[in-house]
Design an enzyme around this catalytic site. Structure first.
Site, PDB file in Angstrom:
ATOM      1  N   ASP A  86       0.836  -1.201   0.000  1.00 12.50           N
ATOM      2  CA  ASP A  86       0.000   0.000   0.000  1.00 12.50           C
ATOM      3  C   ASP A  86       0.876   1.260   0.000  1.00 12.50           C
ATOM      4  O   ASP A  86       2.087   1.179   0.223  1.00 12.50           O
ATOM      5  CB  ASP A  86      -0.892  -0.042   1.255  1.00 12.50           C
ATOM      6  CG  ASP A  86      -1.978   1.027   1.226  1.00 12.50           C
ATOM      7  OD1 ASP A  86      -2.267   1.553   0.138  1.00 12.50           O
ATOM      8  OD2 ASP A  86      -2.525   1.341   2.301  1.00 12.50           O
ATOM      9  N   GLU A 111       2.746   4.991  -4.012  1.00 13.93           N
ATOM     10  CA  GLU A 111       2.808   5.949  -5.146  1.00 13.93           C
ATOM     11  C   GLU A 111       4.174   6.618  -5.226  1.00 13.93           C
ATOM     12  O   GLU A 111       4.581   6.949  -6.336  1.00 13.93           O
ATOM     13  CB  GLU A 111       1.705   6.993  -4.997  1.00 13.93           C
ATOM     14  CG  GLU A 111       0.303   6.432  -5.108  1.00 13.93           C
ATOM     15  CD  GLU A 111      -0.100   5.555  -3.930  1.00 13.93           C
ATOM     16  OE1 GLU A 111       0.338   5.845  -2.798  1.00 13.93           O
ATOM     17  OE2 GLU A 111      -0.809   4.572  -4.152  1.00 13.93           O
ATOM     18  N   ASP A 152      -9.014   3.850  -2.350  1.00 12.94           N
ATOM     19  CA  ASP A 152      -9.961   4.418  -1.382  1.00 12.94           C
ATOM     20  C   ASP A 152     -11.154   5.097  -2.050  1.00 12.94           C
ATOM     21  O   ASP A 152     -11.330   6.319  -1.978  1.00 12.94           O
ATOM     22  CB  ASP A 152      -9.221   5.415  -0.482  1.00 12.94           C
ATOM     23  CG  ASP A 152      -8.074   4.749   0.246  1.00 12.94           C
ATOM     24  OD1 ASP A 152      -8.019   3.505   0.267  1.00 12.94           O
ATOM     25  OD2 ASP A 152      -7.214   5.468   0.794  1.00 12.94           O
TER      26      ASP A 152
HETATM   27  C1  GLC Z   1      -4.770   3.307   2.643  1.00 14.90           C
HETATM   28  C2  GLC Z   1      -5.287   2.120   1.853  1.00 14.90           C
HETATM   29  C3  GLC Z   1      -6.389   1.427   2.616  1.00 14.90           C
HETATM   30  C4  GLC Z   1      -5.874   1.012   3.982  1.00 14.90           C
HETATM   31  C5  GLC Z   1      -5.334   2.216   4.726  1.00 14.90           C
HETATM   32  C6  GLC Z   1      -4.687   1.838   6.053  1.00 14.90           C
HETATM   33  O1  GLC Z   1      -5.742   4.288   2.750  1.00 14.90           O
HETATM   34  O2  GLC Z   1      -5.696   2.496   0.573  1.00 14.90           O
HETATM   35  O3  GLC Z   1      -6.846   0.305   1.910  1.00 14.90           O
HETATM   36  O4  GLC Z   1      -6.902   0.425   4.725  1.00 14.90           O
HETATM   37  O5  GLC Z   1      -4.371   2.873   3.937  1.00 14.90           O
HETATM   38  O6  GLC Z   1      -3.630   0.975   5.877  1.00 14.90           O
END
Ligand code: GLC
Length: 817
Positions: free
Chosen positions: A440, A443, A519
């Site tokens: 995650d 980017e 998200d």
């Molecule tokens: C980011 C991710 C989401 C995750 C969050 C906490 O917003 O896109 O899926 O739950 O981080 O890790």
């Protein structure tokens, strides 16, 4: 969402302390941009100028202009690489790196006309650097103006017909057909929430498919710099009318692509979607076969704080008889969000938890973010500093920016040593038996109070020896984090297929990871949006993606959840996930009828696994996405180009989700041919609009005539036969152990219509034993008068028709529906 709402949501997600850090970081970043940023000089646009000389090279030609160099080089007869310089060539991160056999090409120079050609493609080069691409039959597919260089940027204009359809560019939010819009290619976290129209988001790919009534092409710009694609947007029309005083009509007929640096290098492939994706897949690589479990249902939530929470959720699935394939651990499992740590208090025995869940057939997936918390007592940070693994500022100091754990350093994944070092750290999770890893924030995102939430552009990167700054490296960061993870998993578990899930990436990501769409807001509009997003990802070479069911940031009501769940059942990646602070959304939390409906769709997904797995095999073999736009098999049906309220899963199933609150019917633009209702016996004929019934428990689902759909039932494999009304048909079934690299097998079931008989012919290849004890045949839409098995007539009392093996089954009939 208003600015205040956005701020509150942001604070809810990142907390007050990080809120303060973002303020000081934003100031620091602005200072760094000012200190190191080079003010782009107002450079005058420079065109290539006159052609000075040209010559043939093996496989193409070189053209020397006053101000630029052009190289045309055929990698295959239908794949030409075009390189305009000056500008650095891209690091080859996107490319699969295979050897291309030499292509026979011809170079023509009559003094007036110059071109290079292969058997399937001819590129004409004009005196001023304009190019024209023609297919083997001499049809013009694309006309380009001479590219324009402005400082370090390239601006590239090409023909855009008013009726041209444009698809791809990675993850987009504005629907399927991108014509008329302007899109940035710069990987970006839209701050925990996005909906239709947000641009850019996490995963951009500078590649698109162009469709015209008379044919199409695919183009991939191998340039990782910040860029923009303008396909006749209003902004471009106004801007360029002022710039060049051209008429609006003229301007709408150009697309404009801009990159802020690098050489202008791109690849051109003539042909429609299937062919284009096959070739593009060869260039940038295809997705490896996933472990079969990954195609099942995944449950996740940010906010499962303890091992107990996880056990309870899994028990809930068991108790309610809801098939579950994997459960995801979000950042909650770590010690203060430090990557590669496990909180011993809240997750006292991760290996034990993983083993217990494995016994129930549930895999565990854990999240990892790239940011490493700045903490001298934290081993990973200490090591990273000692071994010089983190991105640095031009001053030589390590760069830090705030993410979940507070201030963090960022591994430089563009350095092979860093990739190897990072990969070694996975052992803590792999030793615990974790089955897959979720990447995650790659980017990479940092929290900012204003401006873009990225690293300062001055940050330095190794770029595998080429060296550069963050502007050169940013878009590769996620891709390379996945490369590090993939290589680590391959090395640590040579007998298993790695499974990675990633939010960001670039061209070629499919070689390493799946994607989810991040998200998304919780809204009906976002539910609709998600179809175009996943379809365009598929047309950009990323076959596996899917949304958070119900949207990430809000709390869906039962109806929205139900409709989202139904749609996601047919998405390549099928996961229920939500943000901390939202209402819990395990299926039973909604009560009835949601629970029963969810169970029905979870079971349908399980039954569809052989079909999905065969599509995974196709994606690996041909580069086809699992879900496809309706025009996939009908690229000339222009009325289908913009249809993004429906899609097909493979070629057999047409999925028409309900996207409106309260709707109990919906209309559909049906492609040509005959389509069977999956739930009943109606047959629809396309092309044209049809009205489909959609009570809450039903998602309209149609099956293409001629399809043979394999469904896995408790007693074996059921083959559902949807007789062709004309022509033939069939279906394939790929099977193997579902894991590892052993033998596989392909069973093909051909349908042949001959007069008043329909024959089903079974062709087999491959070493793996057929995994089902028997096959049950279900014929739809036709009443057989007699049935013949390998030449002998069967008594008609056999119902259902269960067979162990056969070569050929012949259904003879009188009347047809
Ligand atoms: C980011 C991710 C989401 C995750 C969050 C906490 O917003 O896109 O899926 O739950 O981080 O890790």
């Amino acid at each position: 969402m208003s600015a205040i709402e956005k701020l509150l949501l942001g604070l809810r997600f990142i907390g007050f302390a990080n809120g303060l850090r973002t303020l000081s970081f934003s100031l620091q970043r602005d200072w760094l941009e000012w200190r190191y940023g080079e003010e782009p000089k107002r450079a005058d646009p420079l065109w290539p100028g006159d052609l000075q000389e040209c010559r043939a090279i093996p496989g193409g030609g070189k053209f020397h202009f006053q101000n630029a160099e052009l190289e045309l080089f055929f990698l295959a007869p239908d794949l030409v690489r075009v390189t305009w310089q000056p500008g650095e060539l891209p690091p080859p991160y996107a490319l699969a790196g295979q050897a291309w056999p030499a292509v026979e090409s011809e170079f023509h120079d009559t003094g007036m006309v110059r071109s290079v050609s292969s058997e399937q493609l001819e590129v004409f080069v004009a005196e001023d650097g304009g190019l024209r691409f023609l297919d083997g039959s001499g049809k013009v597919l694309r006309t380009e103006s001479p590219p324009q260089r402005q400082g370090a940027s390239w601006v590239h204009r090409s023909s855009l017909l008013p009726q041209e359809g444009i698809f791809g560019l990675g993850e987009r939010t504005t629907g399927l057909d991108l014509h008329g819009g302007r899109y940035r290619v710069w990987n970006m976290d839209p701050d925990g929430n996005y909906g239709p129209g947000t641009d850019p988001i996490y995963l951009n790919i500078p590649a698109y498919l162009s469709l015209k009534p008379e044919g199409g092409y695919f183009i991939f710009y191998e340039n990782g710099h910040d860029g923009e694609f303008d396909f006749g947007s209003v902004a471009d029309r106004i801007g360029s009318t002022q710039e060049t005083a051209g008429t609006e009509t003229e301007r709408t007929q150009q697309s404009k692509v801009t990159f802020k640096g690098g050489a202008l290098r791109y690849y051109f492939i003539p042909g429609g979607p299937r062919h284009a994706l096959e070739r593009f897949g060869e260039l940038v690589g295809r997705a490896p076969l996933p472990p079969r479990w990954a195609l099942g249902f995944h449950q996740s939530r940010w906010g499962y704080r303890t091992a107990e929470d996880i056990r309870e959720v899994v028990a809930g699935f068991e108790q309610h008889e809801l098939p579950l394939s994997a459960i995801h651990l979000d950042i909650d499992y770590m010690v203060g969000f430090r990557v590669f740590t496990v909180d011993e208090e809240r997750f006292p025995d991760l290996p034990g938890l993983v083993a217990d869940l494995a016994r129930k057939g549930v895999k565990v997936v854990t999240i990892l973010d790239p940011g490493v918390k700045r903490d001298r007592n934290y081993e990973i940070y200490k090591q990273g500093r000692e071994k010089d693994m983190f991105c640095k500022l031009p001053s030589g100091g390590v760069f830090h920016g705030p993410v979940w754990p507070g201030n963090c350093a960022f591994p430089d994944f563009t350095d092979p040593q860093v990739r190897a070092w990072w990969g070694e750290q996975y052992d803590i999770l792999l030793d615990a038996g974790v089955a897959g890893i979720w990447h995650d924030m790659n980017e990479p995102a940092v929290f900012t109070a204003w401006g873009m939430n990225r690293l300062p552009l001055a940050v330095r990167h190794a770029l595998d020896g080429a060296e550069g700054d963050h502007g050169d490296a940013h878009n590769f960061y996620g891709l390379l984090m996945n490369r590090a993870g993939y290589e680590a998993l391959r090395a640590a578990r040579p007998e298993q297929r790695p499974w990675l899930l990633s939010r960001s990436g670039w061209a070629g990501l499919q070689r390493y990871a799946w994607n989810w769409t991040g998200d998304t807001e919780t809204s009906w509009a976002a539910l609709h949006m998600t179809i175009g997003t996943v379809l365009n990802l598929g047309l950009s070479g990323i076959p596996y993606s899917g949304p958070d069911i119900g949207g990430f940031s809000g709390s869906p009501d039962a109806e929205l959840f139900t409709r989202w769940f139904q749609l996601a059942t047919f998405m390549p990646f099928f996961r229920n996930h939500s943000a901390v602070g939202t209402a819990r959304r395990e299926p039973w939390t909604f009560g009835q009828p949601t629970l029963d409906i969810t169970r029905k769709y979870l079971n349908l997904r399980r039954r569809l696994l052989p079909y999905l797995y065969t599509l995974a095999w196709e994606a690996n073999r041909w580069g086809y996405p699992l879900i496809r736009p309706l025009f996939w098999r009908h690229p000339r049906e222009t009325s289908l180009w913009a249809v993004d309220d429906a899609f097909t899963l493979g070629d057999a199933l047409l999925v028409a989700p309900v996207l409106e609150q309260g709707a109990r019917t919906r209309s559909l633009a049906l492609p040509s041919g005959y389509w069977y209702d999956f739930w009943g016996e109606t047959v629809y004929q396309g092309p044209g609009e049809v009205e489909l019934s959609a009570p809450l428990e039903r998602i309209p689902l149609l099956v293409r005539q001629g399809a043979v759909l394999p469904l896995e039932e408790r007693d074996g494999l059921h083959l559902h036969i949807y007789p062709p009304v004309e022509g033939g048909g069939g279906g394939a079934l790929y099977s193997d152990r579902g894991e590892g690299y052993g033998p596989g097998r392909l069973d093909e079931f051909d349908l042949v219509l001959a007069g008043n008989a329909l024959e089903l012919v079974w062709r087999k290849q491959g070493e793996y034993p057929f995994p089902y004890p028997q096959v049950e045949l279900h014929l739809h839409g036709l009443q057989a008068e007699s049935i013949w098995l390998d030449g002998s007539e069967l008594t008609m009392e056999i119902d259902p028709l269960r067979l162990e093996r056969f070569e050929r089954v012949r259904f003879e009939f009188k009347a047809r529906h």
